[in-house]
Design a protein around this motif. Sequence first.
Motif, PDB file in Angstrom:
ATOM      1  N   GLY A  90       0.477  -1.766   0.086  1.00 42.65           N
ATOM      2  CA  GLY A  90      -0.436   0.277   0.248  1.00 42.65           C
ATOM      3  C   GLY A  90       0.611   1.379   0.270  1.00 42.65           C
ATOM      4  N   SER A  93       0.697   7.895  -1.143  1.00 45.26           N
ATOM      5  CA  SER A  93       0.865   9.082  -1.417  1.00 45.26           C
ATOM      6  C   SER A  93       2.799   8.583  -1.298  1.00 45.26           C
ATOM      7  CB  SER A  93       0.883   9.702  -0.065  1.00 45.26           C
ATOM      8  OG  SER A  93       1.333   9.394   0.960  1.00 45.26           O
ATOM      9  N   GLN A  96       4.481   7.087   4.238  1.00 46.02           N
ATOM     10  CA  GLN A  96       5.096   5.950   5.143  1.00 46.02           C
ATOM     11  C   GLN A  96       6.092   5.607   4.365  1.00 46.02           C
ATOM     12  OE1 GLN A  96       3.245   4.297   7.911  1.00 46.02           O
ATOM     13  NE2 GLN A  96       5.623   3.971   8.167  1.00 46.02           N
ATOM     14  N   ASP A 111       1.805  -1.161  -4.506  1.00 41.63           N
ATOM     15  CA  ASP A 111       0.759  -0.386  -4.785  1.00 41.63           C
ATOM     16  C   ASP A 111      -0.108  -1.528  -6.130  1.00 41.63           C
ATOM     17  OD1 ASP A 111      -1.162   1.663  -3.422  1.00 41.63           O
ATOM     18  OD2 ASP A 111      -1.909   1.439  -4.725  1.00 41.63           O
ATOM     19  N   ASP A 138       0.270  -7.066  -7.158  1.00 50.74           N
ATOM     20  CA  ASP A 138      -0.874  -6.927  -6.064  1.00 50.74           C
ATOM     21  C   ASP A 138      -0.051  -7.681  -5.309  1.00 50.74           C
ATOM     22  OD1 ASP A 138      -3.161  -8.303  -4.383  1.00 50.74           O
ATOM     23  OD2 ASP A 138      -3.337  -9.818  -5.930  1.00 50.74           O
ATOM     24  N   GLY A 139       0.038  -6.428  -3.551  1.00 51.04           N
ATOM     25  CA  GLY A 139       0.546  -6.564  -2.283  1.00 51.04           C
ATOM     26  C   GLY A 139       0.102  -8.016  -1.874  1.00 51.04           C
ATOM     27  N   ILE A 212      -6.886  -4.755  -1.605  1.00 47.26           N
ATOM     28  CA  ILE A 212      -8.281  -5.568  -2.290  1.00 47.26           C
ATOM     29  C   ILE A 212      -7.128  -6.344  -3.281  1.00 47.26           C
ATOM     30  CG2 ILE A 212      -9.687  -4.559  -4.150  1.00 47.26           C
ATOM     31  CD1 ILE A 212     -10.225  -2.062  -2.799  1.00 47.26           C
TER      32      ILE A 212
HETATM   33  N1  SAH Z   1       0.658   3.946   3.071  1.00 43.67           N
HETATM   34  C1  SAH Z   1       0.032   5.226   2.298  1.00 43.67           C
HETATM   35  C2  SAH Z   1      -1.337   5.014   2.624  1.00 43.67           C
HETATM   36  C3  SAH Z   1      -1.713   3.940   1.712  1.00 43.67           C
HETATM   37  S1  SAH Z   1      -3.594   4.041   1.524  1.00 43.67           S
HETATM   38  C4  SAH Z   1       0.927   6.352   2.591  1.00 43.67           C
HETATM   39  O1  SAH Z   1       1.895   6.380   3.135  1.00 43.67           O
HETATM   40  O2  SAH Z   1       0.679   7.193   1.740  1.00 43.67           O
HETATM   41  C5  SAH Z   1      -3.868   1.820   1.345  1.00 43.67           C
HETATM   42  C6  SAH Z   1      -2.483   2.082   0.251  1.00 43.67           C
HETATM   43  O3  SAH Z   1      -2.906   0.434  -0.293  1.00 43.67           O
HETATM   44  C7  SAH Z   1      -3.890   2.503  -1.263  1.00 43.67           C
HETATM   45  O4  SAH Z   1      -2.887   3.060  -2.154  1.00 43.67           O
HETATM   46  C8  SAH Z   1      -4.406   1.135  -2.430  1.00 43.67           C
HETATM   47  O5  SAH Z   1      -4.442   1.465  -3.780  1.00 43.67           O
HETATM   48  C9  SAH Z   1      -3.131  -0.346  -1.506  1.00 43.67           C
HETATM   49  N2  SAH Z   1      -3.905  -1.674  -2.015  1.00 43.67           N
HETATM   50  C10 SAH Z   1      -5.171  -1.909  -1.568  1.00 43.67           C
HETATM   51  N3  SAH Z   1      -4.957  -3.479  -1.440  1.00 43.67           N
HETATM   52  C11 SAH Z   1      -3.957  -3.383  -2.222  1.00 43.67           C
HETATM   53  C12 SAH Z   1      -3.333  -4.524  -2.409  1.00 43.67           C
HETATM   54  N4  SAH Z   1      -3.675  -6.066  -3.111  1.00 43.67           N
HETATM   55  N5  SAH Z   1      -1.648  -4.725  -3.109  1.00 43.67           N
HETATM   56  C13 SAH Z   1      -1.016  -3.409  -2.873  1.00 43.67           C
HETATM   57  N6  SAH Z   1      -1.110  -2.493  -2.692  1.00 43.67           N
HETATM   58  C14 SAH Z   1      -3.000  -2.740  -2.149  1.00 43.67           C
END
Ligand code: SAH
Length: 219
Positions: A90, A93, A96, A111, A138-139, A212
């Motif tokens: 994830g 932005s 993190q 992401d 896909d994470g 997701i």
């Molecule tokens: N760590 C980020 C906040 C993330 S919000 C920051 O510091 O800004 C959560 C993120 O998880 C979103 O961008 C979403 O697209 C991602 N995400 C959701 N499911 C995912 C998956 N299966 N694989 C990769 N990223 C995923």
Amino acid sequence: MPDLDEEERRVRIANLLLRLRRVGITDQRVVSAIEAVPRDLFVEAESRDEAYAERALPIECGQTISAPVIVGMMTMALKPQADDRILEIGTGSGYQAAVLSKLCGRVYTIDRFRTLVAAAESRFKTLKLTNITTLVGDGTLGWPEHAPFEKIIVTAAGEEVPEALFGQLRIGGILVAPVGPQDGVQILKRYTRTETGFDETDLGQVRFVPLIPGVAERL
Ligand code: SAH
């Protein structure tokens, strides 16, 4: 709203650090890492004035950047070490990941939205953060080519932590993830891998966008 000027940014960061200390985020390395990353560069222009406020903010693709205290808590819970290789699921932005990059050897961040990864990469470049490797993917599958990791952080909530991630954590390693349904209680959990299994700790209630499976088809 234009970029914050240096003076304004310094004042806002100083306030943020006070707030973090007040809620128990006292690990000096973590505090210094947060101090070193200009959070206003990670939010949309419309939100710039609120960049240091204690709340999550909208970013592109309908996602959010976590609130500062949550970033502080999760970073501290990972106990990042200078030579750790950390996997983040994830990117969002990239904030993190940027904070973690100040504290460890290399951050691998994934992401499912190409748009978000591209925007995050350009921020890393502007800030000269050269120890972050990104992937559109896909994470939930982790990143097997670079496993095992000393630390794994998941910044989107699933009903459970994807099994593949546990498998990619080194023995002695730490995984931090929000666990729970979208419409119910989510708990931030820390798992430590032992020789024989996992020790689990609850770190409190949180609210995250959903994890997701699969890569986003558009964007
Ligand atoms: N760590 C980020 C906040 C993330 S919000 C920051 O510091 O800004 C959560 C993120 O998880 C979103 O961008 C979403 O697209 C991602 N995400 C959701 N499911 C995912 C998956 N299966 N694989 C990769 N990223 C995923």
